[in-house]
Design an enzyme around this catalytic site. Structure first.
Site, PDB file in Angstrom:
ATOM      1  N   TYR A   1      -1.443   8.505   6.496  1.00 50.10           N
ATOM      2  CA  TYR A   1      -0.616   7.431   7.048  1.00 50.10           C
ATOM      3  C   TYR A   1      -0.847   7.223   8.540  1.00 50.10           C
ATOM      4  CZ  TYR A   1       1.701   7.709   2.565  1.00 50.10           C
ATOM      5  OH  TYR A   1       1.949   7.708   1.219  1.00 50.10           O
TER       6      TYR A   1
ATOM      7  N   HIS B   1       5.104  16.216  -0.253  1.00 48.14           N
ATOM      8  CA  HIS B   1       3.687  16.564  -0.270  1.00 48.14           C
ATOM      9  C   HIS B   1       3.509  18.080  -0.201  1.00 48.14           C
ATOM     10  CE1 HIS B   1       2.146  12.405   1.258  1.00 48.14           C
ATOM     11  NE2 HIS B   1       2.243  12.456  -0.046  1.00 48.14           N
TER      12      HIS B   1
ATOM     13  N   ARG C   1       6.433   3.397  -1.629  1.00 45.93           N
ATOM     14  CA  ARG C   1       6.374   4.761  -1.087  1.00 45.93           C
ATOM     15  C   ARG C   1       5.525   4.773   0.184  1.00 45.93           C
ATOM     16  NH1 ARG C   1       6.677  10.314  -2.454  1.00 45.93           N
ATOM     17  NH2 ARG C   1       4.770  11.534  -2.166  1.00 45.93           N
TER      18      ARG C   1
ATOM     19  N   HIS D   1       4.318   2.561  -5.922  1.00 44.73           N
ATOM     20  CA  HIS D   1       3.706   3.436  -4.926  1.00 44.73           C
ATOM     21  C   HIS D   1       3.488   2.710  -3.597  1.00 44.73           C
ATOM     22  CE1 HIS D   1       2.541   7.623  -5.165  1.00 44.73           C
ATOM     23  NE2 HIS D   1       1.591   7.399  -4.292  1.00 44.73           N
TER      24      HIS D   1
ATOM     25  N   LYS E   1       6.883  16.808  -8.251  1.00 39.87           N
ATOM     26  CA  LYS E   1       5.798  17.382  -9.044  1.00 39.87           C
ATOM     27  C   LYS E   1       6.005  18.880  -9.243  1.00 39.87           C
ATOM     28  CE  LYS E   1       2.110  14.102  -7.893  1.00 39.87           C
ATOM     29  NZ  LYS E   1       0.752  13.951  -7.324  1.00 39.87           N
TER      30      LYS E   1
ATOM     31  N   ARG F   1       8.479   8.863  -5.818  1.00 42.22           N
ATOM     32  CA  ARG F   1       7.478   8.397  -6.777  1.00 42.22           C
ATOM     33  C   ARG F   1       8.167   7.739  -7.975  1.00 42.22           C
ATOM     34  NH1 ARG F   1       6.213  13.763  -5.321  1.00 42.22           N
ATOM     35  NH2 ARG F   1       4.237  14.021  -4.200  1.00 42.22           N
TER      36      ARG F   1
END
Length: 294
Positions: free
Chosen positions: A275, A266, A243, A240, A170, A146
């Site tokens: 995806y 994730h 990504r 993004h 994150k 990211r």
């Protein structure tokens, strides 16, 4: 319990990023102002009907379904926090349903186009800024990280011995992402060139400006938009997108979905499964082009 107490809880106990905490702050202040001006009530006195009125107002203001859904998610977290702290007995969000959001496939750039860009010296003149720009594109496409993760990278995060990069994701969750030989060589060359510039950068940040300061979001956006405009006419050209391109390329070449989930950082497989829709659409396209009965 105030909004500020809740935000402090998110920052220190949940370890949300400053950007995420700021988003929560913006949503809650907007909601508090609406309740105060429209109903003259405090947040602790809000009921289901008040939240519904807030949603209607947002729709009338032209706010998208995605944004409304995010704001409602903020309110759910806030009122769950108040219930847990015994400030209120029950949450007014229990019966609130977010508006349906139309499904959108992740936008990506075909990896063959990216190869044309990155394998050509036509777009890069060998200066420090062009070497950095190329490495930005290569790193985003070569690791799927990211924007915030790219900006937080330190030189010490690159492990040339194991050909990996340590990424801080994150909620301060670390993951290790493998890098290819080409990206590894470009990282070495960039760090050597950066050292020759004699920048006074004490933070150890990997990516820097032309003057040696830490790179910032707008700079990375400008780099990505500029170079993707050479190879793509699509409207969306952001970090993004690279990504998404990374994940789509891995999936199209047979990578396991669980492995992609780990590489992307994730929290759940559901976020990665989006995806698969791109890959199905690609298979349909190939079928239509190649099969005589299509």
């Amino acid at each position: 319990m105030t909004v500020e107490q809740f935000l402090t809880y998110l920052q220190h106990e949940k370890r949300y990023s400053p950007h995420t905490v700021q988003s929560y702050r913006t949503d809650l202040i907007q909601f508090r102002d609406f309740m105060s001006q429209t109903f003259e009530i405090e947040l602790e006195a809000v009921e289901y009907v008040h939240v519904r009125n807030f949603m209607v107002w947002l729709m009338e203001e032209g706010i998208t379904e995605n944004s409304i859904g995010r704001k409602l998610s903020t309110l759910r977290s806030f009122y769950k926090y108040l219930v847990r702290g015994q400030v209120i007995r029950s949450s007014p969000m229990t019966l609130v349903k977010a508006p349906k959001v139309p499904k959108r496939l992740p936008v990506f750039v075909d990896d063959q186009k990216l190869d044309v860009l990155l394998d050509s010296d036509e777009f890069f003149d060998g200066s420090f800024s062009s070497v950095r720009d190329r490495l930005v594109i290569e790193t985003l496409f070569g690791t799927g990280m990211r924007l915030a993760e790219l900006l937080s990278l330190k030189e010490s995060d690159v492990n040339f011995y194991e050909s990996t990069v340590r990424v801080l994701g994150k909620r301060n969750k670390e993951r290790v992402v493998p890098i290819g030989k080409l990206l590894e060589d470009q990282l070495r060359a960039y760090i050597e060139l950066k050292t020759l510039q004699n920048f006074d950068n004490k933070t150890g940040g990997l990516f820097v400006t032309d003057k040696g300061a830490d790179a910032y979001p707008t700079l990375i956006y400008r780099i990505v938009q500029r170079y993707l405009s050479f190879i793509s006419t699509q409207d969306k050209k952001s970090p993004h997108v690279l990504r998404h391109s990374y994940a789509t390329s891995l999936l199209n070449r047979g990578a396991d979905l669980n492995a992609i989930k780990e590489l992307l950082g994730h929290a759940s497989l559901a976020a990665t499964q989006v995806y698969t829709h791109n890959s199905v659409e690609r298979l349909k396209s190939i079928y239509k082009q190649a099969h005589p009965k299509a």
